[in-house]
Write a protein that holds these residues in place. Structure first.
Motif, PDB file in Angstrom:
ATOM      1  N   LYS A   2      12.583   6.165   7.857  1.00 37.36           N
ATOM      2  CA  LYS A   2      12.951   4.961   7.111  1.00 37.36           C
ATOM      3  C   LYS A   2      12.439   3.748   7.874  1.00 37.36           C
ATOM      4  CE  LYS A   2      17.443   5.047   6.834  1.00 37.36           C
ATOM      5  NZ  LYS A   2      18.855   5.041   6.424  1.00 37.36           N
ATOM      6  N   VAL A   3      11.935   2.768   7.128  1.00 37.55           N
ATOM      7  CA  VAL A   3      11.376   1.560   7.728  1.00 37.55           C
ATOM      8  C   VAL A   3      12.060   0.353   7.111  1.00 37.55           C
ATOM      9  CG1 VAL A   3       9.276   0.205   8.063  1.00 37.55           C
ATOM     10  CG2 VAL A   3       9.151   2.701   8.046  1.00 37.55           C
ATOM     11  N   ARG A   4      12.380  -0.638   7.968  1.00 40.80           N
ATOM     12  CA  ARG A   4      13.038  -1.844   7.461  1.00 40.80           C
ATOM     13  C   ARG A   4      12.626  -3.046   8.306  1.00 40.80           C
ATOM     14  NH1 ARG A   4      19.427  -1.824   7.581  1.00 40.80           N
ATOM     15  NH2 ARG A   4      19.032  -1.720   9.805  1.00 40.80           N
ATOM     16  N   THR A   5      12.524  -4.175   7.632  1.00 39.23           N
ATOM     17  CA  THR A   5      12.332  -5.456   8.307  1.00 39.23           C
ATOM     18  C   THR A   5      13.550  -6.315   8.011  1.00 39.23           C
ATOM     19  OG1 THR A   5       9.934  -5.355   8.030  1.00 39.23           O
ATOM     20  CG2 THR A   5      10.877  -7.523   8.484  1.00 39.23           C
ATOM     21  N   ASP A  34       0.819  -1.212   0.000  1.00 36.23           N
ATOM     22  CA  ASP A  34       0.000   0.000   0.000  1.00 36.23           C
ATOM     23  C   ASP A  34       0.853   1.264   0.000  1.00 36.23           C
ATOM     24  OD1 ASP A  34      -2.257  -1.609   0.045  1.00 36.23           O
ATOM     25  OD2 ASP A  34      -2.654  -1.287   2.197  1.00 36.23           O
ATOM     26  N   GLN A  35       1.912   1.276   0.813  1.00 34.20           N
ATOM     27  CA  GLN A  35       2.769   2.467   0.902  1.00 34.20           C
ATOM     28  C   GLN A  35       3.514   2.722  -0.403  1.00 34.20           C
ATOM     29  OE1 GLN A  35       2.493   4.456   3.677  1.00 34.20           O
ATOM     30  NE2 GLN A  35       0.967   2.912   4.150  1.00 34.20           N
ATOM     31  N   LEU A  36       4.022   1.663  -1.022  1.00 35.69           N
ATOM     32  CA  LEU A  36       4.730   1.813  -2.298  1.00 35.69           C
ATOM     33  C   LEU A  36       3.767   2.210  -3.407  1.00 35.69           C
ATOM     34  CD1 LEU A  36       7.150  -1.226  -2.017  1.00 35.69           C
ATOM     35  CD2 LEU A  36       7.795   1.200  -1.987  1.00 35.69           C
ATOM     36  N   SER A  37       2.596   1.587  -3.441  1.00 35.01           N
ATOM     37  CA  SER A  37       1.596   1.899  -4.474  1.00 35.01           C
ATOM     38  C   SER A  37       1.117   3.341  -4.386  1.00 35.01           C
ATOM     39  CB  SER A  37       0.391   0.963  -4.363  1.00 35.01           C
ATOM     40  OG  SER A  37       0.776  -0.365  -4.603  1.00 35.01           O
ATOM     41  N   ALA A  38       0.949   3.841  -3.166  1.00 34.71           N
ATOM     42  CA  ALA A  38       0.470   5.202  -2.960  1.00 34.71           C
ATOM     43  C   ALA A  38       1.586   6.239  -3.116  1.00 34.71           C
ATOM     44  CB  ALA A  38      -0.160   5.330  -1.566  1.00 34.71           C
ATOM     45  N   SER A  68      12.152  -2.042  12.200  1.00 33.67           N
ATOM     46  CA  SER A  68      12.807  -0.815  12.628  1.00 33.67           C
ATOM     47  C   SER A  68      12.277   0.405  11.901  1.00 33.67           C
ATOM     48  CB  SER A  68      14.309  -0.888  12.356  1.00 33.67           C
ATOM     49  OG  SER A  68      14.881  -2.013  12.945  1.00 33.67           O
ATOM     50  N   VAL A  69      12.238   1.528  12.608  1.00 31.40           N
ATOM     51  CA  VAL A  69      11.949   2.828  12.000  1.00 31.40           C
ATOM     52  C   VAL A  69      12.996   3.802  12.528  1.00 31.40           C
ATOM     53  CG1 VAL A  69      10.251   3.489  13.764  1.00 31.40           C
ATOM     54  CG2 VAL A  69      10.213   4.604  11.540  1.00 31.40           C
ATOM     55  N   VAL A  70      13.503   4.641  11.621  1.00 31.91           N
ATOM     56  CA  VAL A  70      14.509   5.636  11.963  1.00 31.91           C
ATOM     57  C   VAL A  70      14.037   6.991  11.484  1.00 31.91           C
ATOM     58  CG1 VAL A  70      16.885   6.397  11.561  1.00 31.91           C
ATOM     59  CG2 VAL A  70      16.403   3.957  11.800  1.00 31.91           C
ATOM     60  N   GLY A 114      17.770   0.840  -0.979  1.00 26.94           N
ATOM     61  CA  GLY A 114      18.508  -0.274  -0.392  1.00 26.94           C
ATOM     62  C   GLY A 114      17.539  -1.205   0.323  1.00 26.94           C
ATOM     63  N   SER A 115      17.864  -1.549   1.560  1.00 27.99           N
ATOM     64  CA  SER A 115      16.988  -2.435   2.340  1.00 27.99           C
ATOM     65  C   SER A 115      15.895  -1.669   3.078  1.00 27.99           C
ATOM     66  CB  SER A 115      17.822  -3.244   3.335  1.00 27.99           C
ATOM     67  OG  SER A 115      18.450  -2.384   4.272  1.00 27.99           O
ATOM     68  N   TRP A 116      15.840  -0.354   2.901  1.00 29.47           N
ATOM     69  CA  TRP A 116      14.890   0.489   3.604  1.00 29.47           C
ATOM     70  C   TRP A 116      13.761   0.936   2.691  1.00 29.47           C
ATOM     71  CZ3 TRP A 116      15.437   1.544   8.764  1.00 29.47           C
ATOM     72  CH2 TRP A 116      16.690   1.305   9.343  1.00 29.47           C
ATOM     73  N   LEU A 117      12.633   1.297   3.286  1.00 25.22           N
ATOM     74  CA  LEU A 117      11.609   2.096   2.623  1.00 25.22           C
ATOM     75  C   LEU A 117      11.705   3.475   3.250  1.00 25.22           C
ATOM     76  CD1 LEU A 117       8.430  -0.182   2.480  1.00 25.22           C
ATOM     77  CD2 LEU A 117      10.144   0.221   0.718  1.00 25.22           C
ATOM     78  N   VAL A 118      11.845   4.509   2.423  1.00 27.86           N
ATOM     79  CA  VAL A 118      12.018   5.876   2.916  1.00 27.86           C
ATOM     80  C   VAL A 118      10.777   6.685   2.562  1.00 27.86           C
ATOM     81  CG1 VAL A 118      13.462   7.942   2.837  1.00 27.86           C
ATOM     82  CG2 VAL A 118      14.515   5.685   2.610  1.00 27.86           C
ATOM     83  N   SER A 119      10.258   7.413   3.542  1.00 31.47           N
ATOM     84  CA  SER A 119       9.068   8.226   3.302  1.00 31.47           C
ATOM     85  C   SER A 119       9.378   9.305   2.276  1.00 31.47           C
ATOM     86  CB  SER A 119       8.563   8.855   4.602  1.00 31.47           C
ATOM     87  OG  SER A 119       9.534   9.732   5.142  1.00 31.47           O
TER      88      SER A 119
END
Length: 146
Positions: free
Chosen positions: A125-128, A100-104, A138-140, A111-116
């Motif tokens: 940044k969010v990572r599993t 949902d976050q990527l689609s929106a 994790s969220v940073v 890299g290994s993170w999703l960045v807002s």
């Protein structure tokens, strides 16, 4: 404040403890960081200070064995929050959130993170990370701006 609002405030710590580690991560780490507030540590026991470095605090474990880790001086970013789980865990809720976050366009892979994206400053940044031994959500909070 309405009676319903007061009830929700009272039940938030209980809701944060229920469900999967992903649910706990969203309630105690991700949602607060997306709203630029502090992680939710209520209802969790703190580990002794002498077992942690100065900026890192560990809370829990929950009945399920989950730990909440708050770091006020992570190696990257300004602050961090994570839920650590013994063993492997991936849930449909987590995978659906990512999709949902990527689609929106709210988050983008880096890299290994999703960045807002530009909807929040500073960005998060969010990572599993999943291994045979443990899963970490994790969220940073970064120092990145639009």
């Amino acid at each position: 404040m309405t009676k319903l609002g007061a009830l929700c405030l009272c039940l938030c710590p209980l809701a944060a403890q229920a469900g999967t580690a992903w649910d706990m991560f969203v309630a105690r780490c991700l949602d607060p960081f997306e709203h630029q507030t502090l992680p939710v540590i209520s209802g969790l026991d703190a580990h002794p200070i002498d077992q942690m470095h100065e900026a890192r605090r560990v809370y829990g474990p929950t009945d399920e064995g989950y730990l909440l880790v708050v770091d006020a001086a992570p190696s990257e970013g300004d602050r961090a929050c994570a839920i650590e789980v013994p063993g492997e865990e991936r849930t449909q809720a987590e995978l659906a959130w990512r999709y949902d976050q990527l689609s929106a366009g709210r988050y983008a892979p880096e890299g290994s993170w999703l960045v807002s994206n530009e909807w929040i400053e500073p960005r998060v940044k969010v990572r599993t990370q999943v291994t045979d031994v443990r899963t970490s959500y994790s969220v940073v909070e970064t120092d990145l701006e639009s």
